[in-house]
Design a protein around this motif. Structure first.
Motif, PDB file in Angstrom:
ATOM      1  N   TYR A   1      44.036  18.733  27.076  1.00  0.00           N
ATOM      2  CA  TYR A   1      44.450  18.605  25.685  1.00  0.00           C
ATOM      3  C   TYR A   1      45.927  18.934  25.535  1.00  0.00           C
ATOM      4  N   ILE A   2      46.351  20.023  26.178  1.00  0.00           N
ATOM      5  CA  ILE A   2      47.747  20.448  26.051  1.00  0.00           C
ATOM      6  C   ILE A   2      48.683  19.418  26.650  1.00  0.00           C
ATOM      7  N   ARG A   3      48.322  18.927  27.831  1.00  0.00           N
ATOM      8  CA  ARG A   3      49.202  17.949  28.466  1.00  0.00           C
ATOM      9  C   ARG A   3      49.353  16.687  27.623  1.00  0.00           C
ATOM     10  N   GLU A   4      48.240  16.314  26.962  1.00  0.00           N
ATOM     11  CA  GLU A   4      48.291  15.078  26.183  1.00  0.00           C
ATOM     12  C   GLU A   4      48.956  15.265  24.831  1.00  0.00           C
ATOM     13  N   THR A   5      48.815  16.450  24.275  1.00  0.00           N
ATOM     14  CA  THR A   5      49.354  16.673  22.936  1.00  0.00           C
ATOM     15  C   THR A   5      50.822  17.035  22.960  1.00  0.00           C
ATOM     16  N   TYR A   6      51.255  17.730  23.993  1.00  0.00           N
ATOM     17  CA  TYR A   6      52.650  18.181  24.058  1.00  0.00           C
ATOM     18  C   TYR A   6      53.310  17.697  25.339  1.00  0.00           C
ATOM     19  N   PRO A   7      53.344  16.399  25.572  1.00  0.00           N
ATOM     20  CA  PRO A   7      53.820  15.923  26.869  1.00  0.00           C
ATOM     21  C   PRO A   7      55.278  16.297  27.160  1.00  0.00           C
ATOM     22  N   ASP A   8      56.087  16.464  26.096  1.00  0.00           N
ATOM     23  CA  ASP A   8      57.491  16.805  26.347  1.00  0.00           C
ATOM     24  C   ASP A   8      57.692  18.285  26.561  1.00  0.00           C
ATOM     25  N   ALA A   9      56.972  19.079  25.798  1.00  0.00           N
ATOM     26  CA  ALA A   9      57.217  20.524  25.834  1.00  0.00           C
ATOM     27  C   ALA A   9      56.497  21.211  26.982  1.00  0.00           C
ATOM     28  N   VAL A  10      55.489  20.520  27.554  1.00  0.00           N
ATOM     29  CA  VAL A  10      54.662  21.170  28.557  1.00  0.00           C
ATOM     30  C   VAL A  10      55.469  21.497  29.808  1.00  0.00           C
ATOM     31  N   LYS A  11      55.193  22.665  30.396  1.00  0.00           N
ATOM     32  CA  LYS A  11      55.889  23.056  31.620  1.00  0.00           C
ATOM     33  C   LYS A  11      54.903  23.049  32.767  1.00  0.00           C
ATOM     34  N   VAL A  12      55.431  22.771  33.944  1.00  0.00           N
ATOM     35  CA  VAL A  12      54.563  22.616  35.102  1.00  0.00           C
ATOM     36  C   VAL A  12      55.110  23.457  36.238  1.00  0.00           C
ATOM     37  N   CYS A  13      54.203  24.012  37.019  1.00  0.00           N
ATOM     38  CA  CYS A  13      54.634  24.858  38.136  1.00  0.00           C
ATOM     39  C   CYS A  13      55.131  23.988  39.278  1.00  0.00           C
ATOM     40  N   ASN A  14      56.259  24.379  39.861  1.00  0.00           N
ATOM     41  CA  ASN A  14      56.862  23.586  40.927  1.00  0.00           C
ATOM     42  C   ASN A  14      56.011  23.584  42.188  1.00  0.00           C
ATOM     43  N   ILE A  15      55.209  24.617  42.349  1.00  0.00           N
ATOM     44  CA  ILE A  15      54.414  24.738  43.572  1.00  0.00           C
ATOM     45  C   ILE A  15      53.063  24.033  43.431  1.00  0.00           C
ATOM     46  N   CYS A  16      52.264  24.444  42.427  1.00  0.00           N
ATOM     47  CA  CYS A  16      50.904  23.928  42.340  1.00  0.00           C
ATOM     48  C   CYS A  16      50.800  22.740  41.384  1.00  0.00           C
ATOM     49  N   ARG A  17      51.882  22.409  40.681  1.00  0.00           N
ATOM     50  CA  ARG A  17      51.932  21.267  39.777  1.00  0.00           C
ATOM     51  C   ARG A  17      50.968  21.354  38.606  1.00  0.00           C
ATOM     52  N   SER A  18      50.341  22.489  38.377  1.00  0.00           N
ATOM     53  CA  SER A  18      49.482  22.544  37.191  1.00  0.00           C
ATOM     54  C   SER A  18      50.218  23.204  36.031  1.00  0.00           C
ATOM     55  N   LEU A  19      49.582  23.156  34.894  1.00  0.00           N
ATOM     56  CA  LEU A  19      50.153  23.624  33.644  1.00  0.00           C
ATOM     57  C   LEU A  19      50.678  25.048  33.785  1.00  0.00           C
ATOM     58  N   LEU A  20      51.860  25.290  33.246  1.00  0.00           N
ATOM     59  CA  LEU A  20      52.448  26.622  33.326  1.00  0.00           C
ATOM     60  C   LEU A  20      52.774  27.137  31.927  1.00  0.00           C
ATOM     61  N   ILE A  21      52.264  28.323  31.632  1.00  0.00           N
ATOM     62  CA  ILE A  21      52.617  28.950  30.357  1.00  0.00           C
ATOM     63  C   ILE A  21      53.557  30.125  30.632  1.00  0.00           C
ATOM     64  N   GLN A  22      53.094  31.049  31.498  1.00  0.00           N
ATOM     65  CA  GLN A  22      53.947  32.177  31.895  1.00  0.00           C
ATOM     66  C   GLN A  22      54.400  31.945  33.324  1.00  0.00           C
ATOM     67  N   GLY A  23      55.587  32.395  33.652  1.00  0.00           N
ATOM     68  CA  GLY A  23      56.005  32.297  35.045  1.00  0.00           C
ATOM     69  C   GLY A  23      57.427  32.757  35.222  1.00  0.00           C
ATOM     70  N   GLN A  24      57.982  32.481  36.390  1.00  0.00           N
ATOM     71  CA  GLN A  24      59.381  32.778  36.654  1.00  0.00           C
ATOM     72  C   GLN A  24      60.135  31.465  36.758  1.00  0.00           C
TER      73      GLN A  24
END
Lengths: 266, 340
Positions: free
Chosen positions: A179-202
């Motif tokens: 849902y998040i990926r489809e609703t916020y395709p521009d704002a969504v962040k992705v982890c460089n390693i595992c390529r899945s959705l990222l909310i918190q990270g470095q």
């Protein structure tokens, strides 16, 4: 998804009880899931060898596949604990929450979700969320009620609160990934390693790529001079430790203690 | 300086507009659902009920109230939309033909999701609701869809769909598994959200936080739960209340002072205080009576006071951890600047 050779597993009451209880809890950590599995075996069939958890769950998932439901495994973003939740695959809306909350409460969640995804740190402050209370659909909600509703979200494990700010619980990330990926395709962040959705990270201060904390932990494990995997610049943040369930049990350190000591690294 | 609030809001508005324009079928379907009344699973106005938008070959029933997206949605009723890029990203099989069997399969999936929600909320299921929210125009296939869905529920979850009122076509979901064993699960933070415990906590709360045992049984008897009778869900209710739940620290069971012959009373146990709240219990009771917590003004006031207390305690705890965290990060900042 699996290929055509779909071997449908055999569901026994052990699996059914497990599924019902997991559904009741919403989300469970791996250690609790293992205990739950043991409990279900004990209730029904003391003598059977307890199947390996992965196979046990795959078995159940193969039966649930035709219903577009599955037990999904994820990892908490702050300390890398494995968690499990029952998710709907065929839905792109946040339907699981709909039965527990009123229209204006769900809209509050949506506002918070949007703030969280837009933010740089993955956290939205309580103040900013509460300031949107006038824009909610449905019955008018006062700020005081909204505070109470936000706590409901925390208790039912849709949000996590830290120092007056809110982010998504691992459960919400598991359930609402699509849902998040489809609703916020521009704002969504992705982890460089595992390529899945990222909310918190470095994030790298030079090139801006982001990584989950547990992904950072694994990637830079036993590396004394961590460098950005993308631009090779020095990685300036503290590298967390890889989650070790054995070590946790030994030190007896509670989860809430750990979380308060770790601060965000943006 | 991070982006100001205004520019963020503008960007968000732009995104939202872009979203509503591209969401042809989804908006039409959602507004159809909205016009039909609150759908149990559509949460966000601009999202389809359950199925990913383009994967649905069935025609949306009442696109009245659809916004400017109707122009875009006019083409979505046809089968071509299934092969559009949107469909590829959904979890339903790609290139699914809009054959009757595929549609019925999807209806079965939706009905199972609907039944699961009703089961978790412990609400009865009415045929009218199933028709309105799931079956829709496939009324002639109602029996087949219902049978297949209930078979799935039985196979996967061990839950039976039973008709309780043939005249009003009202069903309920009955657990084939005996849940009395699960009250022995003692390690979980989550307390059982529904069922006997919540009712008992409610009675205790309504009786001024301490309830005589007779009052508890009075209420439970009305639900068909008796101290002396084995119950098909709760097993031995007397044992569950006076032993199991006490051991799990959800309830306290003590003798009324100076009572001869001895009488007993129930109070909330420490774990109930920790894992739930007066407000939550009041909400549960309100739901059971199909009303809202504010319908019980004095209890609502007490629950509100309890919430404020808890908020104060949380704020104090937060202040403590914030102080700890900032001390830590200050220490870290000084060491990392040295490393650079």
């Amino acid at each position: 998804m699996q290929g055509n050779t779909r071997r449908t597993g055999i569901m026994t009451d052990v699996h059914r009880r497990f599924l019902q209880l997991l559904m009741t809890h919403g989300v469970l950590e791996e250690c609790d899931v293992k205990r739950l599995q043991k409990h279900c075996y004990k209730v029904h069939d003391c003598n059977a060898t307890i199947e390996k958890l992965e196979d046990f769950i795959n078995n159940i998932n193969s039966v649930l596949e035709s219903l577009y439901i599955e037990i999904k495994k994820g990892v908490t973003e702050d300390d890398g604990r494995p968690i499990y939740a029952l998710v709907n695959l065929a839905t792109t809306s946040i339907s699981k929450m709909a039965s527990d909350f009123a229209e204006n409460e769900l809209d509050l969640f949506r506002k918070a979700l949007e703030l969280i995804i837009d933010s740089d740190t993955g956290f939205a402050s309580s103040t900013n969320i509460l300031n949107l209370v006038d824009q909610l659909k449905g019955k008018k909600m006062r700020k005081k009620e909204a505070e109470h509703v936000l706590q409901k979200f925390v208790q039912s494990k849709w949000l996590i609160e830290k120092e007056g700010e809110f982010t998504l619980h691992g459960r919400a990330i598991l359930e609402m990934d699509q849902y998040i990926r489809e609703t916020y395709p521009d704002a969504v962040k992705v982890c460089n390693i595992c390529r899945s959705l990222l909310i918190q990270g470095q994030s790298c201060e030079t090139c801006g790529i982001r990584m989950h904390l547990p992904c950072v932990a694994k990637y830079f494990q036993s590396n004394s001079e961590p460098h950005c995997p993308h631009c090779n610049d020095y990685w300036p943040h503290e590298v967390p430790e890889v989650f070790d369930p054995e070590k946790e049990r030994e030190t007896g350190m509670s989860r809430s203690n750990k979380r308060s000591l770790r601060s965000r690294q943006h | 300086m991070p982006r100001g609030q205004k520019s963020k809001l503008r960007a968000r508005e732009k995104r939202r507009q872009a979203r509503t324009e591209t969401q042809g079928l989804e908006v039409a379907k959602a507004s159809g659902a909205a016009a039909a009344g609150k759908s149990p699973s559509s949460v966000f106005g601009d999202r389809p009920e359950n199925l990913p938008a383009a994967g649905t070959p069935s025609t949306p029933e009442a696109p009245e109230g659809a916004t400017g997206a109707t122009a875009a949605s006019s083409g979505t009723n046809s089968a071509e939309n299934i092969n559009s890029p949107k469909a590829e990203s959904t979890s339903f099989p790609k290139g699914a033909e809009s054959s009757l069997s595929e549609i019925l399969n999807k209806k079965v999936v939706l009905l199972v999701q609907f039944l699961l929600q009703k089961y978790q909320k412990k609400e009865p299921i009415r045929k009218a609701e199933m028709m309105k929210f799931v079956i829709k125009q496939y009324k002639s296939h109602y029996n087949e869809i219902l049978k297949r869905a209930s078979d799935h529920m039985e196979l996967a979850f061990g839950v039976d769909l039973k008709e309780v009122d043939p005249t009003r076509h009202c069903y309920t979901l009955v657990n084939k598994l005996d849940l009395s064993y699960d009250s022995a699960l003692n390690e979980y933070e989550h307390m059982p959200k529904t069922g006997i415990l919540m009712i008992v906590l409610g009675v205790i709360f309504m009786r001024g936080n301490c309830a005589p045992e007779e009052a508890i049984w009075e209420v439970l008897n009305m639900m068909g739960v008796y101290a002396e009778r084995k119950h098909f869900i709760y097993g031995d209710p007397k044992k569950v209340l006076t032993e199991d739940l006490v051991q799990l620290k959800y309830l306290e069971y003590r003798q009324v002072a100076n009572s001869e012959p001895p009488r007993y009373e129930f109070l909330w146990g420490p774990r109930a205080h920790a894992e739930t709240s007066k407000m939550k219990v009041l909400e549960f009771l309100a739901k059971v009576h199909d009303t809202v917590p504010t319908a019980f003004p004095s209890w609502y006031q007490e629950a509100l006071r309890d919430e404020e207390e808890r908020a104060r305690a949380r704020a104090a705890a937060r202040a403590r951890t914030a102080a700890l965290a900032s001390a830590r990060s200050r220490a870290r900042a000084s060491t990392s600047s040295q490393a650079k």
